[in-house]
Scaffold this motif. Sequence first.
Motif, PDB file in Angstrom:
ATOM      1  N   GLN A  87       0.914  -1.187   0.116  1.00 45.99           N
ATOM      2  CA  GLN A  87       0.013   0.125   0.166  1.00 45.99           C
ATOM      3  C   GLN A  87       0.919   1.345   0.030  1.00 45.99           C
ATOM      4  O   GLN A  87       1.631   1.609   0.982  1.00 45.99           O
ATOM      5  CB  GLN A  87      -1.070   0.121   1.262  1.00 45.99           C
ATOM      6  N   SER A  88       0.875   2.004  -0.947  1.00 40.91           N
ATOM      7  CA  SER A  88       1.687   3.365  -0.939  1.00 40.91           C
ATOM      8  C   SER A  88       0.720   4.405  -0.831  1.00 40.91           C
ATOM      9  O   SER A  88      -0.400   4.571  -1.609  1.00 40.91           O
ATOM     10  CB  SER A  88       2.305   3.322  -2.466  1.00 40.91           C
ATOM     11  N   THR A  89       1.213   5.360  -0.290  1.00 43.26           N
ATOM     12  CA  THR A  89       0.541   6.725   0.274  1.00 43.26           C
ATOM     13  C   THR A  89       0.937   7.732  -0.911  1.00 43.26           C
ATOM     14  O   THR A  89       0.406   8.896  -1.217  1.00 43.26           O
ATOM     15  CB  THR A  89       0.899   7.379   1.394  1.00 43.26           C
ATOM     16  N   GLY A  90       1.912   7.391  -1.881  1.00 41.09           N
ATOM     17  CA  GLY A  90       2.610   8.044  -2.813  1.00 41.09           C
ATOM     18  C   GLY A  90       3.392   9.187  -2.278  1.00 41.09           C
ATOM     19  O   GLY A  90       3.769  10.238  -3.088  1.00 41.09           O
ATOM     20  N   SER A  91       3.725   9.217  -1.169  1.00 40.58           N
ATOM     21  CA  SER A  91       4.885  10.122  -0.822  1.00 40.58           C
ATOM     22  C   SER A  91       6.179   9.935  -1.328  1.00 40.58           C
ATOM     23  O   SER A  91       6.443   9.008  -2.207  1.00 40.58           O
ATOM     24  CB  SER A  91       4.807   9.872   0.905  1.00 40.58           C
ATOM     25  N   GLU A  92       7.172  10.931  -0.915  1.00 42.90           N
ATOM     26  CA  GLU A  92       8.427  10.870  -1.267  1.00 42.90           C
ATOM     27  C   GLU A  92       9.209   9.616  -0.819  1.00 42.90           C
ATOM     28  O   GLU A  92      10.190   9.315  -1.760  1.00 42.90           O
ATOM     29  CB  GLU A  92       9.199  12.191  -0.980  1.00 42.90           C
ATOM     30  N   LYS A  93       9.154   8.975   0.143  1.00 41.58           N
ATOM     31  CA  LYS A  93       9.740   7.858   0.661  1.00 41.58           C
ATOM     32  C   LYS A  93       9.499   6.681  -0.300  1.00 41.58           C
ATOM     33  O   LYS A  93       8.261   6.171  -0.329  1.00 41.58           O
ATOM     34  CB  LYS A  93       9.279   7.689   2.055  1.00 41.58           C
ATOM     35  N   PRO A  94      10.448   5.984  -0.825  1.00 47.51           N
ATOM     36  CA  PRO A  94      10.380   4.928  -1.424  1.00 47.51           C
ATOM     37  C   PRO A  94      10.031   3.607  -0.507  1.00 47.51           C
ATOM     38  O   PRO A  94      10.523   3.785   0.497  1.00 47.51           O
ATOM     39  CB  PRO A  94      11.701   4.587  -2.168  1.00 47.51           C
ATOM     40  N   VAL A  95       9.382   2.674  -1.244  1.00 49.37           N
ATOM     41  CA  VAL A  95       9.136   1.545  -0.548  1.00 49.37           C
ATOM     42  C   VAL A  95      10.396   0.526  -0.710  1.00 49.37           C
ATOM     43  O   VAL A  95      10.727   0.151  -1.932  1.00 49.37           O
ATOM     44  CB  VAL A  95       7.713   0.728  -1.104  1.00 49.37           C
ATOM     45  N   GLN A  96      10.930  -0.127   0.368  1.00 51.82           N
ATOM     46  CA  GLN A  96      11.752  -1.025   0.218  1.00 51.82           C
ATOM     47  C   GLN A  96      11.553  -2.545  -0.059  1.00 51.82           C
ATOM     48  O   GLN A  96      10.613  -3.058   0.474  1.00 51.82           O
ATOM     49  CB  GLN A  96      12.997  -1.130   1.756  1.00 51.82           C
ATOM     50  N   PHE A  97      12.372  -3.247  -0.953  1.00 49.48           N
ATOM     51  CA  PHE A  97      12.135  -4.541  -1.232  1.00 49.48           C
ATOM     52  C   PHE A  97      13.253  -5.399  -1.007  1.00 49.48           C
ATOM     53  O   PHE A  97      14.437  -5.142  -1.138  1.00 49.48           O
ATOM     54  CB  PHE A  97      11.543  -4.597  -2.813  1.00 49.48           C
ATOM     55  N   LYS A  98      12.950  -6.770  -0.668  1.00 55.14           N
ATOM     56  CA  LYS A  98      14.097  -7.555  -0.527  1.00 55.14           C
ATOM     57  C   LYS A  98      13.687  -8.972  -1.065  1.00 55.14           C
ATOM     58  O   LYS A  98      12.486  -9.327  -0.874  1.00 55.14           O
ATOM     59  CB  LYS A  98      14.446  -7.711   1.139  1.00 55.14           C
ATOM     60  N   ALA A  99      14.593  -9.420  -2.142  1.00 56.57           N
ATOM     61  CA  ALA A  99      14.258 -10.709  -2.881  1.00 56.57           C
ATOM     62  C   ALA A  99      14.441 -11.740  -1.958  1.00 56.57           C
ATOM     63  O   ALA A  99      14.864 -11.759  -0.597  1.00 56.57           O
ATOM     64  CB  ALA A  99      15.536 -10.776  -3.903  1.00 56.57           C
ATOM     65  N   PRO A 100      13.519 -12.984  -2.430  1.00 59.07           N
ATOM     66  CA  PRO A 100      13.417 -14.234  -1.432  1.00 59.07           C
ATOM     67  C   PRO A 100      14.762 -14.699  -1.074  1.00 59.07           C
ATOM     68  O   PRO A 100      14.966 -15.244   0.089  1.00 59.07           O
ATOM     69  CB  PRO A 100      12.824 -15.111  -2.386  1.00 59.07           C
TER      70      PRO A 100
END
Length: 579
Positions: free
Chosen positions: A552-565
């Motif tokens: 769920q993104s608020t569209g703010s400037e802060k990117p969403v972090q992702f970590k691969a399996p």
Amino acid sequence: MQNILLKAIPSLKYWMFVITCFLIPLSGYSIDRKSDTRHAANLSKLIRVTEKVGRYRTFEASITNNKTYENKFTAVELLVQYQAPSGRLIDFRGFFDGDGKGSGNLILGNVWKMRFMPDELGTWKYVYRWTDGTPGGKGSFDCTAQGQGKGVLQAYLKNPRWFAYNGTEPVWLKSYYETGHGSIGQDFNWIVDNVYSKFKEHGYNHLQVNWLLSLCCFKQYYLDGPAPQTLDLALYQEGKASSTMNFDVWKRMEQHLSWLNNNGINVHMFLGVDGSRNEGPVWEKLSAEEKDFFVRYMTARLAPYANLAGWNFVWEVDGNRESHELGFTRLVQKYDVFNHLRTYEDEFPRENHYNLPEYTFAAIENHQIASPEKAEERTLWRDAWTHHMACKLGYRGKPVFMSEGNALWRRFWHERVNATQDDLRRSAWACATAGASFTWNGHAKEYELYAGGESGLPFNDKNPFTASEKAIDIIAQIMHNDIRFERMQPNDELLSEHQTLRVYALAEPGKQYIVFAPQGENFALKLEKGSYTKNTWVDAKTGRRTAAAAVQSTGSEKPVQFKAPDATTDWVLILKGGL
């Protein structure tokens, strides 16, 4: 009102077409030739006609002309006007074809042919005439939906990074560099069974080839196939295109092109028309008149094949020379009424001429991306990021095709730059996430060419490059089934918190994203506001899929972090919101 009335009146060109239809005898149809013996030697006659043609397939008619000419290539031309069911008129030309079966020369033979590619369903009419006044004729054929093709590859009108049939039906190219220059000299059925059918079975819709406009390298044929029936495969003798055309070679090329056309496989000519780089006939040895003749003749024979997916001058040229690639492309633009794609192959796409209107797509390599000196950057030619950047730099509002990516070719390049299959897979993804198409190759050698075995096509258990074929197929499956690639653009600027030039993003912001992360590298991605619930991690090596958490993104400037399996393989993240 006056303008409306004028528009309602058929054009002068239309009435001339109608009048001509009545004035020119119906040669080869209703006229009894036995009743007119006085001029029998000088009359032309339709002898073979394709009466029903699928849309975007090839109409063909054969005509005999028994007049004597000093040079049947140049002394007379066969000109044809076609009328579509809608009334649209298209002027094209026919060509001299010797005896019509692969033999003849500038004097011997009496067969001319007309070819055409209809793009409207219904009855087409045509009128043909000879430029020396020999009586012509007229005829018709039906264009049907049965057996129809998809059409001609063009830039996708809504997003010209991608290719689309007729500019409207997007297609992701699954392309392979099939390098059997001399294979057209071998038994055709063997090539179909052992080469082309393999590509069809594995979902390839595009081949880059060297045999189309055959000029060189005729000993590069499949050694595990039958012995060549001929190695005399040069189209013409240097400087003499208008008097030395080899009809047998034309017949062989067209047999291959026709089969591929009927089986939905597009063809890009890599070696093009200038044999100077490959010990073949040199383009600049042709006079201006000879060049013009060659392009007229070439387009008359080949342009009616819908799957001709790119006229190309030759590999690694400047792009702006009127005497060479630019002049050639202008002639093609003039004579190809079907408007097939046109390009030149640029070794150094950092600076290019693809903005010129004569070129309708870019064909590139990945050189001079890191440095203007080859010696300084040679070690980088295996790296995925040079392919990614080359594709982005080659984009000038037209589709980009990585024609010679150094990590993408086992043949020639891998042993020179020490590339591995990991490099090949990553470079393929680097092109795809740059919004570009590419071709790859799993053959081992330029010569010593085989269809089967360890060094042949990557479709058998003995060939280690079946792993690469699987990796390419994973890309194709994602592009075809998981996303709407034709809506997407490269969006690396959305990425952060990763090693520079290793992670790439393709996106339609707010709707769908693809991120390629080699060795499971962590990254952050700036997302538009919304819910992304159809998310998947895909192992780029094996195709193994792992569900990814909803975001769920608020569209703010802060990117969403992702970590691969995990970090043991390369991963592709697919994020999908409200499409």
